[in-house]
Design a protein around this motif. Structure first.
Motif, PDB file in Angstrom:
ATOM      1  N   ASP A 196       4.647   6.842   1.480  1.00  0.00           N
ATOM      2  CA  ASP A 196       4.621   5.432   1.872  1.00  0.00           C
ATOM      3  C   ASP A 196       5.537   5.172   3.068  1.00  0.00           C
ATOM      4  O   ASP A 196       5.226   4.356   3.951  1.00  0.00           O
ATOM      5  CB  ASP A 196       5.005   4.534   0.698  1.00  0.00           C
ATOM      6  N   GLN A 197       6.663   5.910   3.117  1.00  0.00           N
ATOM      7  CA  GLN A 197       7.565   5.772   4.257  1.00  0.00           C
ATOM      8  C   GLN A 197       6.916   6.291   5.539  1.00  0.00           C
ATOM      9  O   GLN A 197       7.083   5.715   6.617  1.00  0.00           O
ATOM     10  CB  GLN A 197       8.862   6.543   3.977  1.00  0.00           C
ATOM     11  N   PHE A 198       6.172   7.383   5.397  1.00  0.00           N
ATOM     12  CA  PHE A 198       5.453   7.952   6.536  1.00  0.00           C
ATOM     13  C   PHE A 198       4.409   6.969   7.076  1.00  0.00           C
ATOM     14  O   PHE A 198       4.309   6.751   8.292  1.00  0.00           O
ATOM     15  CB  PHE A 198       4.781   9.250   6.111  1.00  0.00           C
ATOM     16  N   VAL A 199       3.623   6.356   6.198  1.00  0.00           N
ATOM     17  CA  VAL A 199       2.592   5.410   6.626  1.00  0.00           C
ATOM     18  C   VAL A 199       3.229   4.235   7.371  1.00  0.00           C
ATOM     19  O   VAL A 199       2.737   3.816   8.427  1.00  0.00           O
ATOM     20  CB  VAL A 199       1.781   4.897   5.415  1.00  0.00           C
ATOM     21  N   ARG A 200       4.338   3.729   6.858  1.00  0.00           N
ATOM     22  CA  ARG A 200       5.018   2.617   7.540  1.00  0.00           C
ATOM     23  C   ARG A 200       5.592   3.064   8.885  1.00  0.00           C
ATOM     24  O   ARG A 200       5.598   2.294   9.859  1.00  0.00           O
ATOM     25  CB  ARG A 200       6.117   2.049   6.644  1.00  0.00           C
ATOM     26  N   SER A 201       6.044   4.310   8.950  1.00  0.00           N
ATOM     27  CA  SER A 201       6.609   4.833  10.198  1.00  0.00           C
ATOM     28  C   SER A 201       5.545   4.902  11.289  1.00  0.00           C
ATOM     29  O   SER A 201       5.790   4.532  12.443  1.00  0.00           O
ATOM     30  CB  SER A 201       7.206   6.226   9.958  1.00  0.00           C
ATOM     31  N   GLU A 254       2.714   3.142  11.356  1.00  0.00           N
ATOM     32  CA  GLU A 254       2.243   1.795  11.666  1.00  0.00           C
ATOM     33  C   GLU A 254       3.207   1.062  12.597  1.00  0.00           C
ATOM     34  O   GLU A 254       2.784   0.419  13.558  1.00  0.00           O
ATOM     35  CB  GLU A 254       2.061   1.010  10.362  1.00  0.00           C
ATOM     36  N   ILE A 255       4.497   1.177  12.352  1.00  0.00           N
ATOM     37  CA  ILE A 255       5.476   0.477  13.181  1.00  0.00           C
ATOM     38  C   ILE A 255       5.575   1.100  14.573  1.00  0.00           C
ATOM     39  O   ILE A 255       6.000   0.457  15.535  1.00  0.00           O
ATOM     40  CB  ILE A 255       6.867   0.458  12.494  1.00  0.00           C
ATOM     41  N   SER A 256       5.143   2.371  14.687  1.00  0.00           N
ATOM     42  CA  SER A 256       5.215   3.084  15.973  1.00  0.00           C
ATOM     43  C   SER A 256       3.844   3.257  16.611  1.00  0.00           C
ATOM     44  O   SER A 256       3.670   4.106  17.485  1.00  0.00           O
ATOM     45  CB  SER A 256       5.860   4.463  15.763  1.00  0.00           C
ATOM     46  N   LYS A 257       2.855   2.478  16.197  1.00  0.00           N
ATOM     47  CA  LYS A 257       1.482   2.712  16.647  1.00  0.00           C
ATOM     48  C   LYS A 257       1.258   2.446  18.131  1.00  0.00           C
ATOM     49  O   LYS A 257       0.226   2.832  18.679  1.00  0.00           O
ATOM     50  CB  LYS A 257       0.497   1.887  15.817  1.00  0.00           C
ATOM     51  N   SER A 258       2.222   1.843  18.795  1.00  0.00           N
ATOM     52  CA  SER A 258       2.109   1.696  20.250  1.00  0.00           C
ATOM     53  C   SER A 258       2.527   2.972  20.972  1.00  0.00           C
ATOM     54  O   SER A 258       2.308   3.114  22.180  1.00  0.00           O
ATOM     55  CB  SER A 258       2.954   0.515  20.739  1.00  0.00           C
ATOM     56  N   ASP A 259       3.144   3.932  20.229  1.00  0.00           N
ATOM     57  CA  ASP A 259       3.461   5.240  20.798  1.00  0.00           C
ATOM     58  C   ASP A 259       2.189   6.087  20.830  1.00  0.00           C
ATOM     59  O   ASP A 259       1.138   5.682  20.332  1.00  0.00           O
ATOM     60  CB  ASP A 259       4.525   5.949  19.956  1.00  0.00           C
ATOM     61  N   ILE A 272      -7.325   7.617   5.230  1.00  0.00           N
ATOM     62  CA  ILE A 272      -7.615   6.303   4.645  1.00  0.00           C
ATOM     63  C   ILE A 272      -6.367   5.430   4.665  1.00  0.00           C
ATOM     64  O   ILE A 272      -6.412   4.252   5.058  1.00  0.00           O
ATOM     65  CB  ILE A 272      -8.150   6.459   3.206  1.00  0.00           C
ATOM     66  N   SER A 273      -5.238   5.984   4.278  1.00  0.00           N
ATOM     67  CA  SER A 273      -3.990   5.216   4.245  1.00  0.00           C
ATOM     68  C   SER A 273      -3.528   4.831   5.645  1.00  0.00           C
ATOM     69  O   SER A 273      -3.124   3.693   5.888  1.00  0.00           O
ATOM     70  CB  SER A 273      -2.904   6.011   3.526  1.00  0.00           C
ATOM     71  N   LEU A 274      -3.591   5.783   6.578  1.00  0.00           N
ATOM     72  CA  LEU A 274      -3.142   5.499   7.949  1.00  0.00           C
ATOM     73  C   LEU A 274      -4.036   4.466   8.631  1.00  0.00           C
ATOM     74  O   LEU A 274      -3.552   3.505   9.227  1.00  0.00           O
ATOM     75  CB  LEU A 274      -3.110   6.783   8.771  1.00  0.00           C
ATOM     76  N   ALA A 275      -5.350   4.671   8.554  1.00  0.00           N
ATOM     77  CA  ALA A 275      -6.277   3.752   9.210  1.00  0.00           C
ATOM     78  C   ALA A 275      -6.225   2.373   8.566  1.00  0.00           C
ATOM     79  O   ALA A 275      -6.266   1.348   9.262  1.00  0.00           O
ATOM     80  CB  ALA A 275      -7.698   4.314   9.158  1.00  0.00           C
ATOM     81  N   GLY A 276      -6.133   2.327   7.240  1.00  0.00           N
ATOM     82  CA  GLY A 276      -6.057   1.038   6.559  1.00  0.00           C
ATOM     83  C   GLY A 276      -4.832   0.253   6.974  1.00  0.00           C
ATOM     84  O   GLY A 276      -4.898  -0.972   7.163  1.00  0.00           O
ATOM     85  N   SER A 277      -3.703   0.939   7.127  1.00  0.00           N
ATOM     86  CA  SER A 277      -2.459   0.268   7.512  1.00  0.00           C
ATOM     87  C   SER A 277      -2.443  -0.121   8.989  1.00  0.00           C
ATOM     88  O   SER A 277      -2.037  -1.231   9.346  1.00  0.00           O
ATOM     89  CB  SER A 277      -1.273   1.181   7.204  1.00  0.00           C
ATOM     90  N   CYS A 278      -2.911   0.785   9.856  1.00  0.00           N
ATOM     91  CA  CYS A 278      -2.806   0.559  11.300  1.00  0.00           C
ATOM     92  C   CYS A 278      -3.885  -0.361  11.862  1.00  0.00           C
ATOM     93  O   CYS A 278      -3.732  -0.895  12.956  1.00  0.00           O
ATOM     94  CB  CYS A 278      -2.843   1.902  12.034  1.00  0.00           C
ATOM     95  N   CYS A 279      -4.989  -0.531  11.135  1.00  0.00           N
ATOM     96  CA  CYS A 279      -6.105  -1.320  11.660  1.00  0.00           C
ATOM     97  C   CYS A 279      -6.286  -2.675  10.985  1.00  0.00           C
ATOM     98  O   CYS A 279      -7.166  -3.440  11.366  1.00  0.00           O
ATOM     99  CB  CYS A 279      -7.411  -0.529  11.531  1.00  0.00           C
ATOM    100  N   ARG A 280      -5.464  -2.987  10.012  1.00  0.00           N
ATOM    101  CA  ARG A 280      -5.706  -4.203   9.223  1.00  0.00           C
ATOM    102  C   ARG A 280      -5.512  -5.493  10.016  1.00  0.00           C
ATOM    103  O   ARG A 280      -6.082  -6.527   9.654  1.00  0.00           O
ATOM    104  CB  ARG A 280      -4.790  -4.202   7.994  1.00  0.00           C
ATOM    105  N   ASP A 281      -4.722  -5.463  11.103  1.00  0.00           N
ATOM    106  CA  ASP A 281      -4.493  -6.670  11.896  1.00  0.00           C
ATOM    107  C   ASP A 281      -5.528  -6.859  12.996  1.00  0.00           C
ATOM    108  O   ASP A 281      -5.476  -7.842  13.740  1.00  0.00           O
ATOM    109  CB  ASP A 281      -3.084  -6.641  12.517  1.00  0.00           C
ATOM    110  N   ASN A 282      -6.450  -5.920  13.128  1.00  0.00           N
ATOM    111  CA  ASN A 282      -7.522  -6.008  14.129  1.00  0.00           C
ATOM    112  C   ASN A 282      -8.833  -6.198  13.368  1.00  0.00           C
ATOM    113  O   ASN A 282      -9.298  -5.294  12.688  1.00  0.00           O
ATOM    114  CB  ASN A 282      -7.551  -4.726  14.965  1.00  0.00           C
TER     115      ASN A 282
END
Length: 401
Positions: free
Chosen positions: A9-14, A16-21, A289-299
């Motif tokens: 869960d920490q990895f997924v948040r990491s 998502e918060i750095s997705k502009s990198d 699934i976890s990465l895409a769900g977290s990183c794409c939910r605001d789009n």
């Protein structure tokens, strides 16, 4: 040395918060298992089985399931007796057995062609392409011979630049936000040579090697489905992470055990001022699934595609993202539980017992003190357990495993 594990869960948040990198992904054979392609370990057992069957004249008529634990034990015992094969679990097993099984290079190419043909990319590959469309993943480096990443990109409307050993110079191109770069480190069975024997795996194309080393300096690397088996790629990673840089290493492994080679790489990276972590995961598809769900939910557009891909592949996000952190149990759940070990083998064989007046009673009496379950059915006895644990008086015509 600080704990190398980063919780999932920490990895997924990491990420998502750095997705502009800029992120890049390194895939191994484990990523393709849900698409119907055998893992490296499954291939090894297939080669072992075929060598065993064809080396001995009395074995060639047998049909053996190389997934069976008992069959594997029989094969391994024979291989060990030959004294010419690596020990079980040795790092040289992959390269040794494929070369012993198929010493001709073109035969090895045909093997992987047969292995990869007509396979559909799983949801993980589609969601990897969605992360590319979101501008997060810019490139995929893979040791695999399959076309799953390319096919997924085509099916999802992404532009992909496919680079293999026969087209190395394509790697020198400007980074383009509308393209996904795919680098096949070990070749492509359709066009050119492959890397799978020990001499081949110990060398890496100099262009790929130098590009990978410099590429990871300022890009975050996510590794999935890769065991670190081949020396060439691991040496390139070691050289890259022995230099200072801003790109992180996220090694996503299967389960909580950190392989020694991976731990050494992480510690090397950290000793040189790089951030590096091992993340316990439950496979490539669930990772994506976890990465895409977290990183794409605001789009809205990307989020709609996310659920569309899940629905198209009969995936339910509620089931896919469920996990239990067994290493963090903080309470007593039950004190009267007993471990259950399920039978590993099922057998069917003919026996005159089935013709007796009371076959159920006779079989029950014979297996009373055995670790097996057996029943009569249409002139046969069906058994669950292992052949070696079945009573000799019960087995009259049991086929060899």
């Amino acid at each position: 040395m600080k704990n190398v594990i980063l919780e999932f869960d920490q990895f997924v948040r990491s990420v998502e918060i750095s997705k502009s990198d800029v992120f890049t992904v390194l895939l191994g054979a484990g990523a393709s298992v849900n698409s119907g392609i055998k893992s490296a370990n499954e291939c090894i057992w297939e080669w072992k089985r075929d060598i065993y069957l064809t080396k001995s004249s009395h074995n060639y008529k047998l049909k053996l399931d190389d997934r069976s634990e008992q069959v594997r034990a029989t094969i391994q015992k024979w291989l060990d007796s030959e004294s010419t094969y690596p020990a079980l679990g040795h790092t040289d097993e992959y390269s040794t057995y494929i070369e012993k099984c198929y010493p001709i290079e073109d035969d090895r190419r045909k093997y992987f062609q047969r292995l990869c043909q007509q396979k559909e990319p799983s949801v993980g590959y589609r969601l990897l392409c969605l992360l590319s469309q979101a501008g997060i993943v810019k490139s995929v480096w893979t040791t695999n011979f399959d076309d799953l990443t390319r096919d997924a990109a085509i099916k999802t409307g992404n532009t992909i630049i496919d680079i293999s050993l026969d087209s190395v110079e394509r790697i020198f191109r400007p980074m383009n936000n509308s393209e996904l770069l795919l680098v096949k480190l070990h070749g492509d069975y359709k066009y050119g040579p492959l890397k799978n024997t020990t001499p081949e795996l110990s060398r890496q194309d100099d262009t790929f090697r130098s590009k990978l080393i410099t590429y990871l300096n300022d890009k975050h690397l996510i590794v999935s489905g890769y065991s670190g088996r081949d020396e060439s790629v691991m040496n390139a990673l070691k050289e890259s992470y022995s230099k200072r840089g801003s790109g992180r290493l996220y090694w996503c492994g299967y389960g909580i055990e950190v392989p020694e080679k991976v731990r050494e790489l992480i510690e090397l990276a950290r000793a040189n001022g790089r951030e590096a972590y091992y993340i316990p995961t439950d496979g490539f598809d669930k990772l994506m699934i976890s990465l895409a769900g977290s990183c794409c939910r605001d789009n809205t557009e990307l989020n709609d595609k996310f659920f569309e891909y899940l629905k198209a592949t009969n995936q339910q996000i509620e089931n896919s993202t469920f996990s239990i952190q067994a290493n963090n149990i903080g309470s007593i759940i039950k004190g009267n539980l007993f471990p259950i070990k399920l039978p590993q083998e099922a057998f069917q064989f003919q026996s005159p017992i089935t013709s007796e007046p009371s076959p159920w009673k006779a079989i029950k009496e014979l297996i009373r003190s055995s670790e097996v379950v057996a029943v009569p059915f249409k002139g046969y006895i069906w058994g669950l357990g292992a052949v070696k644990t079945m009573p000799h008086t019960l087995i009259m015509d049991c086929p060899r495993p």
